[in-house]
Design a protein around this motif. Structure first.
Motif, PDB file in Angstrom:
ATOM      1  N   GLU A  65       0.499  -1.015  -0.027  1.00  0.00           N
ATOM      2  CA  GLU A  65       0.163  -0.122  -0.033  1.00  0.00           C
ATOM      3  C   GLU A  65       0.928   1.560   0.139  1.00  0.00           C
ATOM      4  N   LYS A  66       1.821   1.581   1.136  1.00  0.00           N
ATOM      5  CA  LYS A  66       2.603   2.242   0.854  1.00  0.00           C
ATOM      6  C   LYS A  66       3.231   2.845  -0.486  1.00  0.00           C
ATOM      7  N   GLU A  67       3.686   1.689  -1.129  1.00  0.00           N
ATOM      8  CA  GLU A  67       4.578   2.030  -2.076  1.00  0.00           C
ATOM      9  C   GLU A  67       3.540   2.297  -3.180  1.00  0.00           C
ATOM     10  N   ILE A  68       2.423   1.694  -3.382  1.00  0.00           N
ATOM     11  CA  ILE A  68       1.852   2.511  -4.425  1.00  0.00           C
ATOM     12  C   ILE A  68       0.903   3.341  -3.909  1.00  0.00           C
ATOM     13  N   ARG A  69       0.816   3.876  -2.990  1.00  0.00           N
ATOM     14  CA  ARG A  69       0.224   4.954  -3.777  1.00  0.00           C
ATOM     15  C   ARG A  69       1.010   6.208  -3.320  1.00  0.00           C
ATOM     16  N   GLU A  70       2.435   5.798  -3.234  1.00  0.00           N
ATOM     17  CA  GLU A  70       3.657   6.930  -3.576  1.00  0.00           C
ATOM     18  C   GLU A  70       3.956   6.288  -5.393  1.00  0.00           C
ATOM     19  N   LEU A  71       3.540   5.382  -5.541  1.00  0.00           N
ATOM     20  CA  LEU A  71       3.833   5.857  -7.395  1.00  0.00           C
ATOM     21  C   LEU A  71       2.551   6.213  -8.245  1.00  0.00           C
ATOM     22  N   PHE A  72       1.354   6.482  -7.260  1.00  0.00           N
ATOM     23  CA  PHE A  72       0.516   7.492  -7.421  1.00  0.00           C
ATOM     24  C   PHE A  72       0.639   8.603  -7.922  1.00  0.00           C
ATOM     25  N   GLN A  73       1.303   8.932  -6.271  1.00  0.00           N
ATOM     26  CA  GLN A  73       1.695  10.661  -6.510  1.00  0.00           C
ATOM     27  C   GLN A  73       2.735  10.899  -8.118  1.00  0.00           C
ATOM     28  N   ASN A  74       3.939   9.906  -7.954  1.00  0.00           N
ATOM     29  CA  ASN A  74       4.402   9.797  -9.170  1.00  0.00           C
ATOM     30  C   ASN A  74       3.602  10.317 -10.004  1.00  0.00           C
ATOM     31  N   LEU A  75       3.208   8.786 -10.639  1.00  0.00           N
ATOM     32  CA  LEU A  75       1.708   9.214 -11.905  1.00  0.00           C
ATOM     33  C   LEU A  75       1.434  10.629 -11.842  1.00  0.00           C
ATOM     34  N   GLU A  76       1.276  11.088 -10.456  1.00  0.00           N
ATOM     35  CA  GLU A  76       0.106  12.534 -11.238  1.00  0.00           C
ATOM     36  C   GLU A  76       1.222  13.971 -11.255  1.00  0.00           C
ATOM     37  N   ARG A  77       2.062  13.919 -10.786  1.00  0.00           N
ATOM     38  CA  ARG A  77       3.287  14.351 -11.053  1.00  0.00           C
ATOM     39  C   ARG A  77       4.255  14.718 -12.756  1.00  0.00           C
ATOM     40  N   ILE A  78       3.979  12.916 -12.784  1.00  0.00           N
ATOM     41  CA  ILE A  78       4.584  13.667 -13.948  1.00  0.00           C
ATOM     42  C   ILE A  78       3.020  13.808 -14.673  1.00  0.00           C
ATOM     43  N   SER A  79       2.056  13.112 -14.590  1.00  0.00           N
ATOM     44  CA  SER A  79       0.521  13.479 -15.359  1.00  0.00           C
ATOM     45  C   SER A  79       0.734  15.174 -15.407  1.00  0.00           C
ATOM     46  N   VAL A  80       0.726  15.930 -14.439  1.00  0.00           N
ATOM     47  CA  VAL A  80       1.031  17.516 -14.316  1.00  0.00           C
ATOM     48  C   VAL A  80       2.311  17.938 -15.056  1.00  0.00           C
ATOM     49  N   LYS A  81       3.386  17.202 -14.913  1.00  0.00           N
ATOM     50  CA  LYS A  81       4.666  18.097 -15.679  1.00  0.00           C
ATOM     51  C   LYS A  81       4.371  17.660 -17.105  1.00  0.00           C
ATOM     52  N   THR A  82       3.673  16.107 -17.635  1.00  0.00           N
ATOM     53  CA  THR A  82       3.412  16.380 -19.184  1.00  0.00           C
ATOM     54  C   THR A  82       3.019  17.407 -19.874  1.00  0.00           C
ATOM     55  N   LYS A  83       0.914  17.695 -18.847  1.00  0.00           N
ATOM     56  CA  LYS A  83       0.408  18.202 -19.136  1.00  0.00           C
ATOM     57  C   LYS A  83       1.118  19.908 -19.383  1.00  0.00           C
ATOM     58  N   LYS A  84       2.231  20.407 -19.357  1.00  0.00           N
ATOM     59  CA  LYS A  84       2.945  21.857 -19.062  1.00  0.00           C
ATOM     60  C   LYS A  84       3.462  21.626 -20.006  1.00  0.00           C
ATOM     61  N   ILE A  85       4.536  20.842 -20.011  1.00  0.00           N
ATOM     62  CA  ILE A  85       5.403  20.716 -21.510  1.00  0.00           C
ATOM     63  C   ILE A  85       4.875  20.979 -22.714  1.00  0.00           C
ATOM     64  N   ALA A  86       3.831  19.573 -22.897  1.00  0.00           N
ATOM     65  CA  ALA A  86       2.330  20.290 -23.791  1.00  0.00           C
ATOM     66  C   ALA A  86       1.976  21.693 -24.369  1.00  0.00           C
ATOM     67  N   GLU A  87       1.113  22.124 -23.119  1.00  0.00           N
ATOM     68  CA  GLU A  87       1.478  23.012 -23.100  1.00  0.00           C
ATOM     69  C   GLU A  87       1.980  24.045 -23.373  1.00  0.00           C
ATOM     70  N   ASN A  88       3.617  24.282 -22.881  1.00  0.00           N
ATOM     71  CA  ASN A  88       4.182  24.902 -23.506  1.00  0.00           C
ATOM     72  C   ASN A  88       5.173  24.714 -24.805  1.00  0.00           C
ATOM     73  N   VAL A  89       4.749  23.988 -25.654  1.00  0.00           N
ATOM     74  CA  VAL A  89       5.209  23.888 -26.351  1.00  0.00           C
ATOM     75  C   VAL A  89       6.368  22.894 -26.469  1.00  0.00           C
ATOM     76  N   SER A  90       6.990  23.344 -25.809  1.00  0.00           N
ATOM     77  CA  SER A  90       8.441  22.130 -25.439  1.00  0.00           C
ATOM     78  C   SER A  90       8.623  22.219 -24.203  1.00  0.00           C
ATOM     79  N   GLY A  91      10.158  21.189 -24.490  1.00  0.00           N
ATOM     80  CA  GLY A  91      10.120  21.935 -22.720  1.00  0.00           C
ATOM     81  C   GLY A  91      11.777  22.843 -22.833  1.00  0.00           C
TER      82      GLY A  91
END
Length: 292
Positions: A65-91
């Motif tokens: 449970e502990k590891e999977i919760r951290e995994l989902f938190q990381n997935l959320e962070r990755i998703s947000v960053k990916t969305k930001k990069i996409a919105e900003n055209v490129s990195g």
């Protein structure tokens, strides 16, 4: 193992009740139980202790449970960053400028863009006008700041500001008290931009000298405005530089006389690709246009 297995597991781990977890997931209890059994079989570990009275996590289940919760938190962070990069055209956003216009405004621009687009890597390059045009056409830069007309069907150019000209000299070597004395400089040594590096700008400087009745004796050349000013400071001659340089130079050894009588100006323009409609480019151009 699929994400749904992990989501189902977390729901049961949170509720410690299959019925409540199933309601939370909007599924019936039997499919939920089967998904948990599939997960346990796949990882070969029992995650829950089940009996008629309660559901508990095993020690393995607590760790999972502990590891999977951290995994989902990381997935959320990755998703947000990916969305930001996409919105900003490129990195990456690349800005080129000519040496004669660098000032605190460029630094302010980077700070402003970094605040608005924290996930973008901003890069600054000092590049001549002709090379900037080539680089923009080839997609190697995103925004250019140049002096001179642009003749390219691929480039959109917007006037940033018009700059006048000033004579720059070393106060300890020569005294120039007013613009009236400019014709007397005909015998002085001049430091100019290299003709091949900035042909349009070089021609403008010759026109300026012609207006005051002489042809400059150009002995030293440089491809960088700061180097030109430094050569003047070191006593190797005088020069004519954009008045914008005078506004940003506070060296007590250097003097400037603005050439107000001559009706010659240099256009400082912002250039972008005609195909670039990104928000970051629009914001960058808008910021600079408001900082004329």
């Amino acid at each position: 193992m699929e994400l749904r297995h992990l989501k189902y597991f977390l729901a049961v781990a949170e509720e410690l009740n299959f019925t409540k977890a199933a309601e939370k997931l909007f599924i019936s209890q039997p499919p939920l139980s089967r998904q948990i059994i599939e997960l346990e079989n796949e990882i070969q570990a029992k995650l829950f202790i089940r009996n008629n009275k309660k559901v508990e996590l095993t020690e393995a289940g607590k760790y999972f449970e502990k590891e999977i919760r951290e995994l989902f938190q990381n997935l959320e962070r990755i998703s947000v960053k990916t969305k930001k990069i996409a919105e900003n055209v490129s990195g990456e956003f690349r800005i080129a400028y000519i040496s004669s216009i660098y000032s605190a405004v460029i630094s302010d621009l980077i700070k402003h863009l970094k605040t608005e687009f924290p996930y973008v890597n901003f890069k600054l390059f000092e590049v001549s006008t002709t090379k900037q045009i080539d680089a923009l056409e080839q997609g190697k830069i995103d925004l250019g700041i140049i002096r001179s007309p642009v003749k390219s069907p691929k480039i959109k150019s917007q006037l940033w500001f018009q700059d006048g000209f000033s004579v720059v000299y070393n106060k300890s070597i020569i005294q120039i008290n007013s613009e009236k004395e400019i014709p007397d400089l005909k015998d002085e040594t001049f430091v100019f931009f290299n003709k091949d590096y900035a042909p349009h700008y070089h021609e403008v400087l010759l026109e300026l000298c012609a207006f005051y009745g002489f042809t400059p004796k150009v002995v030293h050349e440089s491809n960088n405005i700061n180097s030109i000013v430094q050569l003047v400071k070191n006593g190797l001659g005088i020069s004519i530089v954009p008045s914008n340089i005078a506004k940003n130079n506070h060296d007590p050894e250097i003097g400037f006389i603005e050439l107000k009588k001559v009706n010659l100006f240099t256009d400082v323009s912002l250039i972008t690709s005609k195909e670039d409609e990104s928000e970051i480019t629009k914001l960058a151009v808008e910021f600079l246009l408001n900082k004329k």
